[in-house]
Scaffold this active site. Structure first.
Site, PDB file in Angstrom:
ATOM      1  N   LYS A 154       0.641  -1.781   0.146  1.00  0.00           N
ATOM      2  CA  LYS A 154       0.229  -0.110  -0.150  1.00  0.00           C
ATOM      3  C   LYS A 154       0.843   0.927   0.102  1.00  0.00           C
ATOM      4  CE  LYS A 154      -1.640   2.577   2.989  1.00  0.00           C
ATOM      5  NZ  LYS A 154      -1.402   4.163   2.225  1.00  0.00           N
ATOM      6  N   GLU A 229      10.268   1.218  10.965  1.00  0.00           N
ATOM      7  CA  GLU A 229      10.517   1.521  10.433  1.00  0.00           C
ATOM      8  C   GLU A 229       9.796   2.972  10.991  1.00  0.00           C
ATOM      9  OE1 GLU A 229      14.328   1.376   9.905  1.00  0.00           O
ATOM     10  OE2 GLU A 229      13.992  -0.669   9.200  1.00  0.00           O
ATOM     11  N   CYS A 263      13.714  10.967   7.113  1.00  0.00           N
ATOM     12  CA  CYS A 263      13.865   9.822   8.796  1.00  0.00           C
ATOM     13  C   CYS A 263      14.815  10.562   8.701  1.00  0.00           C
ATOM     14  CB  CYS A 263      13.169   8.603   8.894  1.00  0.00           C
ATOM     15  SG  CYS A 263      13.976   7.239   7.083  1.00  0.00           S
ATOM     16  N   GLU A 356      10.377  15.546  15.483  1.00  0.00           N
ATOM     17  CA  GLU A 356      10.515  15.747  14.696  1.00  0.00           C
ATOM     18  C   GLU A 356       9.811  16.822  13.546  1.00  0.00           C
ATOM     19  OE1 GLU A 356       9.888  12.035  12.556  1.00  0.00           O
ATOM     20  OE2 GLU A 356      11.325  11.906  11.271  1.00  0.00           O
TER      21      GLU A 356
HETATM   22  P1  NDP Z   1       2.112   8.220   8.398  1.00  0.00           P
HETATM   23  O1  NDP Z   1       2.308   7.803   9.462  1.00  0.00           O
HETATM   24  O2  NDP Z   1       0.838   8.431   8.763  1.00  0.00           O
HETATM   25  O3  NDP Z   1       1.530   7.069   7.391  1.00  0.00           O
HETATM   26  C1  NDP Z   1       2.549   5.724   6.719  1.00  0.00           C
HETATM   27  C2  NDP Z   1       1.897   4.796   5.885  1.00  0.00           C
HETATM   28  O4  NDP Z   1       0.962   4.700   7.003  1.00  0.00           O
HETATM   29  C3  NDP Z   1       1.378   5.078   4.921  1.00  0.00           C
HETATM   30  O5  NDP Z   1       0.708   4.780   3.672  1.00  0.00           O
HETATM   31  C4  NDP Z   1      -0.033   5.986   5.836  1.00  0.00           C
HETATM   32  O6  NDP Z   1      -1.306   5.558   4.450  1.00  0.00           O
HETATM   33  C5  NDP Z   1      -0.205   4.553   6.132  1.00  0.00           C
HETATM   34  N1  NDP Z   1      -1.745   4.683   7.724  1.00  0.00           N
HETATM   35  C6  NDP Z   1      -1.884   5.539   8.172  1.00  0.00           C
HETATM   36  N2  NDP Z   1      -2.538   5.400   8.950  1.00  0.00           N
HETATM   37  C7  NDP Z   1      -2.908   3.942   9.004  1.00  0.00           C
HETATM   38  C8  NDP Z   1      -3.762   2.817   9.741  1.00  0.00           C
HETATM   39  N3  NDP Z   1      -4.340   3.069  11.219  1.00  0.00           N
HETATM   40  N4  NDP Z   1      -3.356   1.535   9.459  1.00  0.00           N
HETATM   41  C9  NDP Z   1      -2.709   1.003   8.325  1.00  0.00           C
HETATM   42  N5  NDP Z   1      -1.096   2.068   7.793  1.00  0.00           N
HETATM   43  C10 NDP Z   1      -1.982   3.519   8.019  1.00  0.00           C
HETATM   44  O7  NDP Z   1       3.648   8.939   7.797  1.00  0.00           O
HETATM   45  P2  NDP Z   1       3.996  10.180   7.117  1.00  0.00           P
HETATM   46  O8  NDP Z   1       3.194   9.292   5.219  1.00  0.00           O
HETATM   47  O9  NDP Z   1       3.155  11.337   6.767  1.00  0.00           O
HETATM   48  O10 NDP Z   1       5.507   9.390   6.411  1.00  0.00           O
HETATM   49  C11 NDP Z   1       6.049  10.575   7.393  1.00  0.00           C
HETATM   50  C12 NDP Z   1       7.031   9.928   8.900  1.00  0.00           C
HETATM   51  O11 NDP Z   1       7.374   8.622   8.086  1.00  0.00           O
HETATM   52  C13 NDP Z   1       7.972  10.396   9.391  1.00  0.00           C
HETATM   53  O12 NDP Z   1       7.190  10.747  11.039  1.00  0.00           O
HETATM   54  C14 NDP Z   1       8.979   9.664   9.224  1.00  0.00           C
HETATM   55  O13 NDP Z   1       9.892   9.615  10.423  1.00  0.00           O
HETATM   56  C15 NDP Z   1       8.759   8.196   8.716  1.00  0.00           C
HETATM   57  N6  NDP Z   1       9.213   7.387   8.090  1.00  0.00           N
HETATM   58  C16 NDP Z   1       9.917   6.937   8.264  1.00  0.00           C
HETATM   59  C17 NDP Z   1      11.669   6.410   7.884  1.00  0.00           C
HETATM   60  C18 NDP Z   1      12.504   5.381   8.929  1.00  0.00           C
HETATM   61  O14 NDP Z   1      12.560   4.376   7.369  1.00  0.00           O
HETATM   62  N7  NDP Z   1      12.264   4.833   9.214  1.00  0.00           N
HETATM   63  C19 NDP Z   1      11.169   6.177   6.788  1.00  0.00           C
HETATM   64  C20 NDP Z   1      10.231   7.498   6.154  1.00  0.00           C
HETATM   65  C21 NDP Z   1       9.584   8.205   6.720  1.00  0.00           C
HETATM   66  P3  NDP Z   1      -1.916   7.054   3.770  1.00  0.00           P
HETATM   67  O15 NDP Z   1      -1.021   8.195   3.853  1.00  0.00           O
HETATM   68  O16 NDP Z   1      -2.969   6.809   3.422  1.00  0.00           O
HETATM   69  O17 NDP Z   1      -2.444   7.784   4.583  1.00  0.00           O
END
Ligand code: NDP
Length: 452
Positions: A154, A229, A263, A356
């Protein structure tokens, strides 16, 4: 069926619309993935490897199209977008070697011997964030497929275009039907179904710590395997004996790459007090020199933020009266632009220092000595990345061992390579991705006693 309109972050204009997968469609896709998995695991290792190499070749041949989609749909600079497509190819090629290397052990025991097998877990659910749509998809997809699992991915709702294209390329390369499926849609719908559906046996989640906690709780209900992650608030530590010119020249790229939506962003620069002023003198022109602008231009280094809402969130960390030391440039216009911004001196309670930001905002803080630097670096619930600049190799190793973080670099700002492990300490995550052991984490070890 509802749709999502993908916007070009550089202009705010619509690029295209994408249908959103419903919960029922997600369930049907998961059922197809479960049905396809026994056939996929039965493909001979050499044949699975050949298919993954063909998949890599299809991605390679499609680099320009994938880059075009990432420039338009995510605002990534052209050079970065091409590199990301090449990274997907490289990750697929690297893990194409894994099917023929998934070996068990033989362990002599009284009355016989034990042998171990690495069995695929079954269906793997990948939940991908919007900041690096291609690389993060590849990190889960390639080793999971190599180990004999089927994959349902997804992408983030806002950035589905390259994942959809990569799904098409998998089919073109000859991966059997339903072995790799891409379901654009909402996290609260499709992501949630992946977490809740009993046929999904492992979740690979990359995203915010907040949603990661929810995913972990959901997986706990079924004792489902899980890799997380999550976020970061990493330190870039500059000692007085460092090559200050290099440390200052590269510091912008450790935090402003991908407009800080990273991140691993080293968003807290810690500088030994005796060289603080000199570092700031060198850092200012380096920040001014970051080329911010049209992502389609070959020489652009930093593009826009992902959305208007995210820009408002980033801007909230730089309110009126914030201690802005200096800033870089950003275009005017309709896109979601935000200039590289340096805050100093900054209070240790300022949210820009503790949270962050996920945007091009960095704080610079002085420290006294090695112990002080380590204390400050570790004073965060996160522990993903970090850099250390010093001319003393002993100090470099001591500090690297003391910083509670999964990925550190010494006298370099580069932190992620697909052939080395990646992951976080503390609230930055759980488990490791990448590196030679990644396929093992998509298997269960089975232990069989054979009486002789
Ligand atoms: P989110 O946590 O909002 O979303 C991440 C993914 O999870 C998206 O595909 C989102 O879908 C999905 N999601 C949201 N709600 C749910 C749920 N209830 N159940 C299952 N999946 C869900 O993060 P962001 O997209 O805003 O990304 C930014 C964040 O990701 C930052 O905090 C960053 O630090 C972190 N990050 C960490 C990395 C790492 O490797 N440690 C690498 C890259 C980012 P949708 O977008 O459709 O809502």
């Amino acid at each position: 069926m509802s749709e999502f309109t993908v916007l070009n972050p550089a202009t705010g204009q619509a690029v295209t619309t994408v249908p959103l997968t419903s919960a029922e469609q997600a369930d049907a896709a998961i059922a197809r993935a479960a049905a396809a998995q026994p056939r996929w695991r039965a493909v001979a290792p050499g044949d699975r490897a050949a298919l993954l190499r063909r998949f890599a070749a299809a991605v390679d041949a499609d680099t320009e199209e994938l880059a075009r989609l990432e420039i338009a749909g995510s605002g990534h600079p052209a050079g970065q977008a091409r590199w990301e497509a090449g990274h997907v190819r490289d990750v697929l090629q690297y893990y194409a070697a894994a099917p023929e290397r998934l070996c068990g052990r033989q362990i002599p025991v009284a009355g016989g011997l034990n042998v171990t097998f690495h069995e695929p877990v079954g269906v793997v659910g990948l939940i991908v964030p919007w900041n690096f749509p291609m690389p993060i998809l590849a990190w889960g997809m390639a080793p999971a497929l190599a180990a004999g699992n089927t994959v349902v991915a997804k992408p983030a709702e806002m950035t589905p275009l390259t994942a959809i294209r990569i799904g098409e390329l998998a089919a073109q390369a000859g991966l059997p039907e339903d072995v790799f499926q891409v379901l654009p849609g909402k996290g609260s719908v499709v992501g949630q179904r992946l977490v809740d559906h009993p046929a999904v046996r492992k979740i690979v989640f990359t995203g915010s710590t907040e949603v990661g906690r929810l995913v972990m709780a959901g997986c706990a209900r079924q004792v489902k395997r899980l890799t997380l992650e999550l976020g970061g608030k990493s330190a870039n530590i500059v000692f007085a004996d460092a090559d200050l010119e290099r440390a200052a020249a590269t510091a912008p790229y450790a935090v402003f790459d991908n407009a800080g939506q990273d991140c691993c962003a080293r968003s807290r620069i810690l500088v030994q007090r005796s060289v603080f002023d000199r570092f700031m003198e060198l850092f200012e022109p380096a920040v001014a020199g970051v080329k911010v602008g049209d992502p389609a231009s070959a020489d652009t280094e930093m593009g826009p933020l992902i959305s208007a809402a995210h820009r408002a969130h980033v801007a909230s960390y730089v309110p009126e009266g914030a201690p802005v030391a200096f800033r870089g440039s950003a275009p005017d216009g309709t896109g979601f632009w935000f200039p590289p911004t340096v805050l100093a001196p900054v209070s240790v309670t300022d949210p820009a220092y503790t949270e962050e930001v996920f945007g091009p905002v960095v704080t610079v803080t002085p420290f006294e000595d090695e112990a002080d630097a380590i204390t400050i670096a570790n004073d965060t619930p996160y522990g993903l990345s970090g850099s250390i600049w010093t001319g003393d190799i002993g100090r470099a190793i001591r500090v690297a061992r003391a910083v509670e973080s999964g990925n550190l670099s010494v006298n370099s700002h580069a932190s992620v390579r697909y052939w080395t492990p990646f992951g976080g300490f503390k609230q930055s995550g759980l488990g490791r991705e990448l590196g030679p052991d990644a396929p093992d984490s998509f298997t269960e070890v089975k232990n069989v006693f054979i009486a002789t």
